[in-house]
Write a protein that holds these residues in place. Structure first.
Motif, short mmCIF file in Angstrom:
data_model
loop_
_atom_site.label_atom_id
_atom_site.label_comp_id
_atom_site.label_asym_id
_atom_site.label_seq_id
_atom_site.Cartn_x
_atom_site.Cartn_y
_atom_site.Cartn_z
N SER A 19 0.84 -1.19 0.00
CA SER A 19 0.00 0.00 0.00
C SER A 19 0.88 1.24 0.00
O SER A 19 1.77 1.38 0.84
N ASP A 20 0.64 2.12 -0.96
CA ASP A 20 1.38 3.39 -1.03
C ASP A 20 0.57 4.56 -0.50
O ASP A 20 1.01 5.71 -0.61
N ASP A 21 -0.61 4.26 0.06
CA ASP A 21 -1.48 5.35 0.56
C ASP A 21 -1.90 5.11 2.00
O ASP A 21 -3.03 5.37 2.39
N GLY A 22 -0.96 4.60 2.80
CA GLY A 22 -1.22 4.46 4.23
C GLY A 22 -2.14 3.32 4.60
O GLY A 22 -2.73 3.32 5.68
N GLY A 23 -2.29 2.35 3.71
CA GLY A 23 -3.11 1.18 4.02
C GLY A 23 -4.52 1.24 3.47
O GLY A 23 -5.32 0.33 3.71
N GLN A 24 -4.84 2.30 2.73
CA GLN A 24 -6.20 2.43 2.19
C GLN A 24 -6.46 1.42 1.07
O GLN A 24 -7.53 0.82 1.00
N THR A 25 -5.48 1.25 0.20
CA THR A 25 -5.62 0.29 -0.90
C THR A 25 -4.37 -0.58 -0.97
O THR A 25 -3.28 -0.16 -0.55
N LEU A 26 -4.53 -1.79 -1.53
CA LEU A 26 -3.42 -2.73 -1.66
C LEU A 26 -3.29 -3.15 -3.11
O LEU A 26 -4.29 -3.34 -3.81
N ALA A 27 -2.06 -3.30 -3.57
CA ALA A 27 -1.79 -3.76 -4.93
C ALA A 27 -0.79 -4.92 -4.86
O ALA A 27 0.20 -4.85 -4.13
N GLY A 28 -1.06 -5.99 -5.61
CA GLY A 28 -0.16 -7.12 -5.64
C GLY A 28 1.13 -6.78 -6.36
O GLY A 28 1.12 -6.20 -7.45
N ILE A 29 2.27 -7.14 -5.77
CA ILE A 29 3.58 -6.79 -6.35
C ILE A 29 4.47 -8.01 -6.55
O ILE A 29 5.48 -7.92 -7.26
N ASP B 206 -7.04 -9.96 4.90
CA ASP B 206 -7.37 -9.43 6.23
C ASP B 206 -6.23 -9.65 7.22
O ASP B 206 -6.44 -9.67 8.43
N GLY B 207 -5.02 -9.81 6.70
CA GLY B 207 -3.86 -10.01 7.57
C GLY B 207 -3.34 -8.69 8.11
O GLY B 207 -3.88 -7.60 7.84
N ALA B 208 -2.28 -8.79 8.88
CA ALA B 208 -1.68 -7.60 9.48
C ALA B 208 -0.79 -6.89 8.46
O ALA B 208 -0.09 -7.52 7.67
N LEU B 209 -0.83 -5.57 8.48
CA LEU B 209 0.05 -4.76 7.64
C LEU B 209 1.38 -4.56 8.34
O LEU B 209 1.44 -4.27 9.54
N GLU B 210 2.47 -4.72 7.59
CA GLU B 210 3.81 -4.51 8.12
C GLU B 210 4.41 -3.26 7.46
O GLU B 210 4.43 -3.15 6.24
N GLU B 211 4.86 -2.33 8.29
CA GLU B 211 5.43 -1.08 7.77
C GLU B 211 6.91 -1.27 7.49
O GLU B 211 7.65 -1.87 8.28
N PHE B 212 7.36 -0.78 6.34
CA PHE B 212 8.76 -0.91 5.95
C PHE B 212 9.14 0.28 5.08
O PHE B 212 8.38 0.70 4.21
N ALA B 213 10.34 0.81 5.32
CA ALA B 213 10.88 1.91 4.50
C ALA B 213 12.17 1.45 3.86
O ALA B 213 13.11 1.04 4.56
N TYR B 214 12.23 1.51 2.54
CA TYR B 214 13.46 1.17 1.82
C TYR B 214 14.50 2.25 2.09
O TYR B 214 14.25 3.43 1.87
N ARG B 215 15.69 1.84 2.56
CA ARG B 215 16.72 2.79 2.97
C ARG B 215 17.80 3.00 1.92
O ARG B 215 18.67 3.85 2.09
N GLY B 216 17.79 2.21 0.86
CA GLY B 216 18.80 2.39 -0.18
C GLY B 216 20.20 2.00 0.25
O GLY B 216 21.18 2.48 -0.34
#
Length: 255
Positions: A16-26, A164-174
């Motif tokens: 999700s790129d919008d704070g968990g509002q929508t999900l897209a398969g990657i 309906d699983g848990a969302l995990e937050e992650f930030a790519y640090r490069g």
């Protein structure tokens, strides 16, 4: 360790790129999936300048299996693992992977701190994760450089299950884009001027094989260094020098 069920059908990774509002398969992951597990007693710190023949890592796998390789194969890239947790992964390699009577594996004859991860060699704790870095079983999620430092939410969902699983937050640090720090800092002080002459060896993320009379490729658009001068024990930063080659002078006036 709790093994993955033999009938596991695979899974999909969503972002999700919008704070968990929508999900897209990657990413879709097909069985048997990655070779992954957890570790018992942590490895001690190691400089990584030679094979760690004293260290031994006990691993309990959730899925997959391991095998020993020759030393030449290990140096060529076989049996490399990500060991640790997010923010402190150390890349290691193991020549020997021996199945134990209790179902665990013992990894010995280790390469430590691979690919610039040596700062994390002293950060391990019991229960750290370990993942075999086998490109055939791992999926790569591509992100743009514009995403560096931005938090995204991810969810892994087993095929056939609901979202309906848990969302995990992650930030790519490069981290994989950063130049590797130099090594083998050396210096001498002039007996008359008291200037310090400093020199070091640079490393590279491109090639870097040991070949006589051939420098490692730069691998960057330009060559630049910052040399930080601290008081004893890294208590206070006193001065930062800049250099465009692998050498610098710390003058008596600056001291």
């Amino acid at each position: 360790a709790r093994p993955i069920a033999s009938g596991w059908p695979g899974a999909s990774l969503y972002r999700s790129d919008d704070g968990g509002q929508t999900l897209a398969g990657i990413l879709d992951v097909r069985p048997p999936g990655a070779t992954i597990g957890s570790c018992a007693a942590p490895l001690a710190a190691h400089p990584g300048l030679m094979i760690d023949s004293a260290g031994a890592l006990a691993v309990s796998l959730y899925s997959g299996t391991l095998e020993s390789v020759t030393q030449a194969a290990m140096f060529a890239g076989a049996n490399h693992f990500a060991y640790g947790r997010d923010g402190r992964w150390e890349i290691i390699a193991a020549q020997n992977c021996v199945l134990q009577g209790d179902g665990s594996w013992l990894l010995t004859n280790l390469l430590r701190g691979r690919f610039g991860t040596e700062p994390h060699g002293a950060t391990h704790v019991e229960g750290d994760s370990i993942v075999l870095l086998d490109s055939a079983d791992l999926g790569i999620v591509e992100v743009s450089s514009a995403s560096i430092g931005l938090s995204r939410y991810y969810m892994a969902v087993t095929d056939g299950a609901t979202l309906d699983g848990a969302l995990e937050e992650f930030a790519y640090r490069g981290v994989n884009l950063k130049p590797l720090s130099p090594v083998y800092l050396n210096g001498n002080r002039h007996p008359t001027t008291s200037d310090w002459s400093l020199e070091w060896l640079r490393r590279t993320r491109i090639g870097g094989d040991w070949r006589d009379k051939v420098d490692a490729e730069l691998g960057e658009a330009g060559e630049a260094y910052e040399i930080e001068i601290y008081t004893a024990g890294h208590a206070d930063l006193k001065r930062t020098l800049a250099a465009s080659t692998a050498a610098a002078t710390y003058t008596s006036a600056q001291q």
